[in-house]
Scaffold this motif. Structure first.
Motif, PDB file in Angstrom:
ATOM      1  N   UNK A   6       0.840  -1.179   0.000  1.00 34.89           N
ATOM      2  CA  UNK A   6       0.000   0.000   0.000  1.00 34.89           C
ATOM      3  C   UNK A   6       0.889   1.247   0.000  1.00 34.89           C
ATOM      4  N   UNK A   7       0.432   2.261  -0.742  1.00 40.10           N
ATOM      5  CA  UNK A   7       1.167   3.530  -0.784  1.00 40.10           C
ATOM      6  C   UNK A   7       1.076   4.230   0.564  1.00 40.10           C
ATOM      7  N   UNK A   8       2.064   5.050   0.827  1.00 41.42           N
ATOM      8  CA  UNK A   8       2.074   5.816   2.068  1.00 41.42           C
ATOM      9  C   UNK A   8       0.964   6.853   2.075  1.00 41.42           C
ATOM     10  N   UNK A   9       0.626   7.397   0.894  1.00 39.92           N
ATOM     11  CA  UNK A   9      -0.399   8.441   0.783  1.00 39.92           C
ATOM     12  C   UNK A   9      -1.387   8.107  -0.321  1.00 39.92           C
ATOM     13  N   UNK A  10      -2.539   8.747  -0.238  1.00 42.65           N
ATOM     14  CA  UNK A  10      -3.489   8.801  -1.345  1.00 42.65           C
ATOM     15  C   UNK A  10      -3.377  10.212  -1.911  1.00 42.65           C
ATOM     16  N   UNK A  11      -3.576  10.351  -3.203  1.00 41.23           N
ATOM     17  CA  UNK A  11      -3.463  11.650  -3.875  1.00 41.23           C
ATOM     18  C   UNK A  11      -4.810  12.039  -4.453  1.00 41.23           C
ATOM     19  N   UNK A  12      -5.102  13.344  -4.401  1.00 41.02           N
ATOM     20  CA  UNK A  12      -6.398  13.857  -4.831  1.00 41.02           C
ATOM     21  C   UNK A  12      -6.212  15.099  -5.691  1.00 41.02           C
ATOM     22  N   UNK A  13      -7.019  15.193  -6.731  1.00 44.70           N
ATOM     23  CA  UNK A  13      -6.994  16.343  -7.611  1.00 44.70           C
ATOM     24  C   UNK A  13      -8.286  17.129  -7.416  1.00 44.70           C
ATOM     25  N   UNK A  14      -8.157  18.354  -6.939  1.00 37.54           N
ATOM     26  CA  UNK A  14      -9.317  19.234  -6.789  1.00 37.54           C
ATOM     27  C   UNK A  14      -9.409  20.102  -8.037  1.00 37.54           C
ATOM     28  N   UNK A  15     -10.613  20.299  -8.516  1.00 42.10           N
ATOM     29  CA  UNK A  15     -10.831  21.054  -9.749  1.00 42.10           C
ATOM     30  C   UNK A  15     -11.491  22.395  -9.443  1.00 42.10           C
ATOM     31  N   UNK A  16     -11.258  23.336 -10.336  1.00 47.29           N
ATOM     32  CA  UNK A  16     -11.878  24.661 -10.210  1.00 47.29           C
ATOM     33  C   UNK A  16     -13.362  24.540 -10.554  1.00 47.29           C
ATOM     34  N   UNK A  17     -14.096  25.608 -10.361  1.00 50.69           N
ATOM     35  CA  UNK A  17     -15.513  25.619 -10.698  1.00 50.69           C
ATOM     36  C   UNK A  17     -15.769  25.334 -12.163  1.00 50.69           C
ATOM     37  N   UNK A  18     -14.788  25.608 -13.016  1.00 48.27           N
ATOM     38  CA  UNK A  18     -14.912  25.347 -14.453  1.00 48.27           C
ATOM     39  C   UNK A  18     -14.478  23.924 -14.810  1.00 48.27           C
ATOM     40  N   UNK A  19     -14.019  23.154 -13.820  1.00 48.61           N
ATOM     41  CA  UNK A  19     -13.629  21.770 -14.051  1.00 48.61           C
ATOM     42  C   UNK A  19     -12.164  21.545 -14.366  1.00 48.61           C
ATOM     43  N   UNK A  20     -11.380  22.599 -14.390  1.00 42.88           N
ATOM     44  CA  UNK A  20      -9.947  22.468 -14.681  1.00 42.88           C
ATOM     45  C   UNK A  20      -9.185  22.020 -13.431  1.00 42.88           C
ATOM     46  N   UNK A  21      -8.144  21.193 -13.586  1.00 42.39           N
ATOM     47  CA  UNK A  21      -7.309  20.827 -12.424  1.00 42.39           C
ATOM     48  C   UNK A  21      -6.809  22.093 -11.739  1.00 42.39           C
ATOM     49  N   UNK A  22      -6.974  22.155 -10.426  1.00 41.86           N
ATOM     50  CA  UNK A  22      -6.687  23.395  -9.697  1.00 41.86           C
ATOM     51  C   UNK A  22      -5.669  23.223  -8.574  1.00 41.86           C
ATOM     52  N   UNK A  23      -5.844  22.181  -7.761  1.00 41.82           N
ATOM     53  CA  UNK A  23      -4.923  21.946  -6.647  1.00 41.82           C
ATOM     54  C   UNK A  23      -4.750  20.453  -6.435  1.00 41.82           C
ATOM     55  N   UNK A  24      -3.601  20.101  -5.883  1.00 45.14           N
ATOM     56  CA  UNK A  24      -3.271  18.711  -5.635  1.00 45.14           C
ATOM     57  C   UNK A  24      -3.063  18.515  -4.138  1.00 45.14           C
ATOM     58  N   UNK A  25      -3.631  17.441  -3.624  1.00 45.34           N
ATOM     59  CA  UNK A  25      -3.525  17.117  -2.207  1.00 45.34           C
ATOM     60  C   UNK A  25      -3.041  15.688  -2.049  1.00 45.34           C
ATOM     61  N   UNK A  26      -2.427  15.424  -0.902  1.00 44.89           N
ATOM     62  CA  UNK A  26      -2.127  14.058  -0.519  1.00 44.89           C
ATOM     63  C   UNK A  26      -2.634  13.885   0.902  1.00 44.89           C
ATOM     64  N   UNK A  27      -3.020  12.666   1.210  1.00 45.73           N
ATOM     65  CA  UNK A  27      -3.551  12.412   2.537  1.00 45.73           C
ATOM     66  C   UNK A  27      -3.199  11.027   3.021  1.00 45.73           C
ATOM     67  N   UNK A  28      -3.403  10.827   4.299  1.00 44.70           N
ATOM     68  CA  UNK A  28      -3.226   9.505   4.872  1.00 44.70           C
ATOM     69  C   UNK A  28      -4.194   8.551   4.171  1.00 44.70           C
ATOM     70  N   UNK A  29      -3.815   7.292   4.007  1.00 47.94           N
ATOM     71  CA  UNK A  29      -4.682   6.337   3.313  1.00 47.94           C
ATOM     72  C   UNK A  29      -5.856   5.895   4.192  1.00 47.94           C
ATOM     73  N   UNK A  30      -6.855   6.765   4.253  1.00 45.73           N
ATOM     74  CA  UNK A  30      -8.041   6.503   5.076  1.00 45.73           C
ATOM     75  C   UNK A  30      -9.277   6.489   4.179  1.00 45.73           C
ATOM     76  N   UNK A  31     -10.371   6.097   4.743  1.00 47.60           N
ATOM     77  CA  UNK A  31     -11.630   6.072   4.013  1.00 47.60           C
ATOM     78  C   UNK A  31     -12.306   7.427   3.978  1.00 47.60           C
ATOM     79  N   UNK A  32     -13.424   7.463   3.303  1.00 44.67           N
ATOM     80  CA  UNK A  32     -14.189   8.689   3.090  1.00 44.67           C
ATOM     81  C   UNK A  32     -14.526   9.386   4.419  1.00 44.67           C
TER      82      UNK A  32
END
Length: 91
Positions: free
Chosen positions: A1-27
């Motif tokens: 298992x990876x140390x982190x999960x990675x997430x891509x947040x998008x702008x209101x127009x749907x374009x990639x906006x910010x990148x996050x990483x987090x502990x591998x946890x559930x929703x």
């Protein structure tokens, strides 16, 4: 298992906006577990000023950790692209 999960947040127009990483946890644990935002200088910040935005998006239903998760390889590719061009989000 990876140390982190990675997430891509998008702008209101749907374009990639910010990148996050987090502990591998559930929703359910997403907002209370370790979460960091990628910054242009190559660091990752867990300061509330840097992570509150994506948590607010999640609470409004505009971000879903399960749907917006990306692979580590995708995260690296976004970071390389953004650092060599225009950084899309907050620096």
């Amino acid at each position: 298992m990876n140390q982190y999960k990675y997430y891509l947040a998008r702008s209101g127009a749907g374009a990639p906006h910010e990148l996050y990483r987090g502990d591998p946890v559930g929703y359910a644990e997403f907002t209370s577990a370790g979460l960091w935002r990628a910054k242009k200088d190559g660091t990752w910040s867990d300061h509330s000023d840097d992570t509150t935005w994506v948590c607010n998006l999640m609470m409004r239903g505009d971000f879903d950790p399960e749907d917006d998760e990306i692979t580590e390889e995708q995260a690296i590719a976004y970071l390389e692209q953004w650092r060599s061009g225009t950084w899309p989000g907050r620096e």
